[in-house]
Design a protein around this motif. Structure first.
Motif, PDB file in Angstrom:
ATOM      1  N   UNK A 172       5.151  28.605 -38.282  1.00 45.90           N
ATOM      2  CA  UNK A 172       6.182  28.789 -37.267  1.00 45.90           C
ATOM      3  C   UNK A 172       6.238  30.214 -36.767  1.00 45.90           C
ATOM      4  N   UNK A 173       6.335  31.149 -37.685  1.00 48.59           N
ATOM      5  CA  UNK A 173       6.508  32.556 -37.317  1.00 48.59           C
ATOM      6  C   UNK A 173       5.329  33.087 -36.506  1.00 48.59           C
ATOM      7  N   UNK A 174       4.126  32.615 -36.785  1.00 50.36           N
ATOM      8  CA  UNK A 174       2.938  33.088 -36.083  1.00 50.36           C
ATOM      9  C   UNK A 174       2.278  31.956 -35.293  1.00 50.36           C
ATOM     10  N   UNK A 175       3.063  30.947 -34.972  1.00 49.27           N
ATOM     11  CA  UNK A 175       2.547  29.792 -34.242  1.00 49.27           C
ATOM     12  C   UNK A 175       2.823  29.966 -32.750  1.00 49.27           C
ATOM     13  N   UNK A 176       1.830  29.674 -31.928  1.00 40.25           N
ATOM     14  CA  UNK A 176       1.952  29.886 -30.489  1.00 40.25           C
ATOM     15  C   UNK A 176       3.068  29.053 -29.868  1.00 40.25           C
ATOM     16  N   UNK A 177       3.324  27.870 -30.410  1.00 35.52           N
ATOM     17  CA  UNK A 177       4.359  27.012 -29.840  1.00 35.52           C
ATOM     18  C   UNK A 177       5.729  27.696 -29.894  1.00 35.52           C
ATOM     19  N   UNK A 178       5.932  28.553 -30.892  1.00 32.52           N
ATOM     20  CA  UNK A 178       7.251  29.143 -31.126  1.00 32.52           C
ATOM     21  C   UNK A 178       7.564  30.328 -30.222  1.00 32.52           C
ATOM     22  N   UNK A 179       6.732  30.601 -29.217  1.00 29.90           N
ATOM     23  CA  UNK A 179       7.023  31.747 -28.347  1.00 29.90           C
ATOM     24  C   UNK A 179       7.992  31.380 -27.228  1.00 29.90           C
ATOM     25  N   UNK A 180       8.344  30.110 -27.079  1.00 24.84           N
ATOM     26  CA  UNK A 180       9.250  29.706 -26.004  1.00 24.84           C
ATOM     27  C   UNK A 180      10.679  30.144 -26.321  1.00 24.84           C
ATOM     28  N   UNK A 181      11.515  30.296 -25.312  1.00 20.95           N
ATOM     29  CA  UNK A 181      12.904  30.739 -25.540  1.00 20.95           C
ATOM     30  C   UNK A 181      13.817  29.583 -25.947  1.00 20.95           C
ATOM     31  N   UNK A 182      13.607  29.074 -27.134  1.00 18.97           N
ATOM     32  CA  UNK A 182      14.429  27.944 -27.592  1.00 18.97           C
ATOM     33  C   UNK A 182      15.792  28.423 -28.047  1.00 18.97           C
ATOM     34  N   UNK A 183      16.770  27.527 -27.931  1.00 19.29           N
ATOM     35  CA  UNK A 183      18.108  27.797 -28.460  1.00 19.29           C
ATOM     36  C   UNK A 183      18.390  26.969 -29.706  1.00 19.29           C
ATOM     37  N   UNK A 184      17.548  25.958 -29.946  1.00 14.70           N
ATOM     38  CA  UNK A 184      17.734  25.095 -31.112  1.00 14.70           C
ATOM     39  C   UNK A 184      16.421  25.006 -31.885  1.00 14.70           C
ATOM     40  N   UNK A 185      16.504  25.223 -33.185  1.00 16.37           N
ATOM     41  CA  UNK A 185      15.373  25.042 -34.092  1.00 16.37           C
ATOM     42  C   UNK A 185      15.690  23.889 -35.029  1.00 16.37           C
ATOM     43  N   UNK A 186      14.740  23.003 -35.219  1.00 17.30           N
ATOM     44  CA  UNK A 186      14.910  21.858 -36.122  1.00 17.30           C
ATOM     45  C   UNK A 186      13.839  21.952 -37.202  1.00 17.30           C
TER      46      UNK A 186
END
Length: 463
Positions: A172-186
Motif C-alpha cells: 500500500x505505502x509504495x503501491x502506485x494505486x495509492x497515489x490517488x487523493x482518496x478520502x476513504x481507505x478500506x
C-alpha cells in the motif's frame, strides 16, 4: 508482435493488445532477472505521480476509495462497486490480477473496458509515458500498475465516473494505486504475506498496508490481530485520520446455504442473499456494506435508514459476481474452484464447501513454488480420496514446484497422489475417478482459475 516505424519507443505503432502490453511492461522487464528486495528499497511511485501530472489525471472530479489487505480485497472492491451502482452512482473499478482478459482490470458499472478504448487510451498516454521513461536510470522503471492506473483514470473521466473503487496490488505505502487523493481507505484482513517484499513481521506488513490511510480522512478495517491493529491505529493517528474496526455488531451472521449462495443477516438490512459460496465472503460483504455506509453518509443527504437505501443495498448484493472464488463450475459431477494457494485460504475453501461435498472427493491443486505448496496439499489431502497436482506455463514469471518436488511432498501426505502437466489432463483424471456422484475441488492459482473460465466458457467481461 510490435510494428515499429523506427528504433525509438516513441515511434511504435500499438496496433494490438499484444503490442500495447509489450509497451506497458517494457521498462519493468529490465528487472526480470534481478533479485528483488523490500518494496521500500525497490519501488518508487514518483514516476507514476509524474505520469499522472503530465496527463492531467485525475481529469475530472471523482470520489476515490482505496482498498488493501492480505485476503479478500478484490472481493470487497467488487462488492462495493456493485452496491454503489445499485445506489445510482456511476462506478469505476480497478482490480488485479485479471483472470482471462487484461481489460477485466478496468471496469465501469461492471463492464470491462473495450479493446478499442484500451488501445486508444494507451496511445493517448504514450507521449507522457515516453516523457517519463526517457530519462530513467538503468535500473529505473515506470510501473505497469501505474500505467494501468493512468488508463483507468482517463477512461473513468470519459465515462463520467462519480466513484472509483481501486484495489491495491500489494502492500500500500509504495503501491502506485495509492497515489490517488482518496478520502476513504478500506483494509481487509492482514496476514503474513509477501515477506521477501514487505517484511517478515505482521507489524511491518501492517505498516505497508497503512500507507493508504489518507490525511484527515477515514479508514475502515476488518477485525485485525492485535499487532496489526496497533500499527493501523498508530499510523491513522499520525495522519490525523479517523479509523474504525468492524465489531461483532458490524458483521453479518450466516443463516443458511442455498443453491446460489448464502443467506445472511445484517442490521438494519435483515435477511440478505449473498450470491457467493465462500464463508469468508460474509466478512468481505460486511466490510463492503459498512464502507458504502460511510460514503453514503458523506455524499448524500438521504438517511441510511431510508427504505429506498436499504432496498438498494439488498438488491445490489444479489447482483454481485466475483469469479473464481469458491465458484461452482459444473453439476455432474459437482466441480468447485477457488484461488486457494495459502493454507488459510485452503482451509476457508474446505469450510465453505464441506456441506456440499459428496464422495469420492478429488482435489486438484496448483500452487506456485513461492507459496507453502506442501501446506496446501496437506489441507486438501484431508478431505480427498485422490490428490492431483498440476501447473500452468501461462505466466513465465510464475513458477510451480518441479514435478519431482511436488510429487515428493504430495505422496508424503496422501496414498493416492499424482501429477499432471496440464489442467485439462488433471480434470480428465479427476472426472474418471469421481464419476457422477463424487466432487472435484480445484485449489489453484488465479492463472489456473483463468484457464477454468476458458474451459467452461465463463464470460468474465461483466460482473
Amino acid at each position: 508482435m510490435i510494428a515499429a516505424i523506427g528504433k525509438s519507443w516513441g515511434q511504435l505503432v500499438l496496433h494490438s493488445k499484444e503490442s500495447a502490453l509489450d509497451y506497458i511492461f517494457r521498462t519493468r522487464r529490465r528487472l526480470d532477472d534481478a533479485p528483488r528486495g523490500l518494496d521500500e528499497n525497490t519501488r518508487d511511485t514518483a514516476t507514476t505521480r509524474k505520469l499522472l501530472r503530465l496527463a492531467n489525471l485525475p481529469a475530472a472530479p471523482c470520489e476515490f476509495v482505496v482498498i488493501t489487505g492480505s485476503r479478500g480485497k478484490g472481493s470487497v472492491a467488487s462488492i462495493m462497486a456493485k452496491l454503489l451502482e445499485a445506489l445510482g452512482y456511476r462506478v469505476g473499478l480497478l482490480t488485479s490480477p485479471h483472470l482471462v482478459h487484461w481489460n477485466e482490470r478496468i471496469r465501469v458499472n461492471g463492464h470491462m473496458i473495450p479493446n478499442d478504448d484500451f488501445l486508444r487510451i494507451i496511445d493517448d498516454l504514450r507521449p507522457h509515458i515516453d516523457s517519463v521513461t526517457v530519462g530513467l536510470q538503468e535500473r529505473g522503471y515506470l510501473s505497469p500498475q501505474g500505467i494501468f492506473l493512468a488508463m483507468a483514470l482517463q477512461y473513468f473521466a470519459e465515462k463520467r465516473v462519480e466513484i472509483a473503487v481501486l484495489e491495491v496490488g500489494r502492500g500500500g505505502r509504495f503501491d502506485d494505486i495509492a497515489v490517488v487523493p482518496n478520502r476513504l481507505a478500506v483494509i481487509a484482513p492482514i496476514l503474513l504475506e509477501h515477506t521477501a517484499l514487505l517484511g517478515d513481521t505482521l507489524e511491518r506488513i501492517a505498516w505497508h498496508k497503512a500507507g493508504i490511510i489518507p490525511s484527515d480522512g477515514i479508514a475502515l478495517s476488518a477485525a485485525q490481530r492485535s499487532e496489526a491493529e496497533a500499527v493501523l491505529r498508530r499510523e491513522a493517528g499520525l495522519q490525523g485520520a479517523r479509523i474504525r474496526f468492524l465489531n461483532e455488531a458490524d458483521r453479518a451472521k450466516w443463516l443458511a446455504d442455498v443453491d446460489d449462495g448464502q443467506l445472511i443477516r445484517l442490521g438494519p438490512y435483515g435477511e440478505l442473499l449473498l450470491p457467493l459460496l465462500g464463508r469468508y465472503q460474509i466478512e468481505n460483504a460486511s466490510l463492503a456494506i459498512r464502507a458504502v455506509e460511510i460514503l453514503q453518509a458523506r455524499l448524500s443527504a438521504s438517511s441510511l435508514e431510508d427504505e429506498r437505501y436499504i432496498e438498494s443495498i439488498r438488491s445490489g448484493l444479489t447482483r454481485v459476481k466475483w469469479f473464481g472464488r469458491v465458484q461452482k463450475l459444473d453439476q455432474e459431477p459437482p466441480i468447485y474452484v477457488d484461488g486457494a494457494i495459502t493454507v488459510p485460504s485452503a482451509e476457508s475453501f474446505i469450510a465453505s464447501v464441506r456441506p456440499r461435498l459428496s464422495e469420492p472427493v478429488t482435489a486438484i491443486v496448483g500452487v506456485p513454488r513461492d507459496r507453502d505448496f506442501s501446506g496446501v496439499y496437506q489441507v486438501m489431502a484431508r478431505v480427498s480420496r485422490k490428490l492431483i497436482i498440476t501447473e500452468t506455463d501461462i505466466n513465465p514469471n510464475t513458477t510451480f514446484p518441479s514435478r519431482e518436488d511436488a510429487l515428493r511432498a504430495a505422496q508424503a501426505l496422501h496414498a493416492d497422489a499424482t501429477h499432471t502437466d496440464s489442467l485439462r489432463d488433471a480434470l480428465d483424471l479427476a472426472r474418471e475417478f469421481a464419476g457422477e456422484s463424487g466432487t472435484i475441488l480445484l485449489a489453484v492459482s488465479l492463472m489456473l482459475v483463468g484457464e477454468c473460465m476458458l474451459i467452461w466458457n465463463v464470460d468474465t467481461s461483466q460482473i
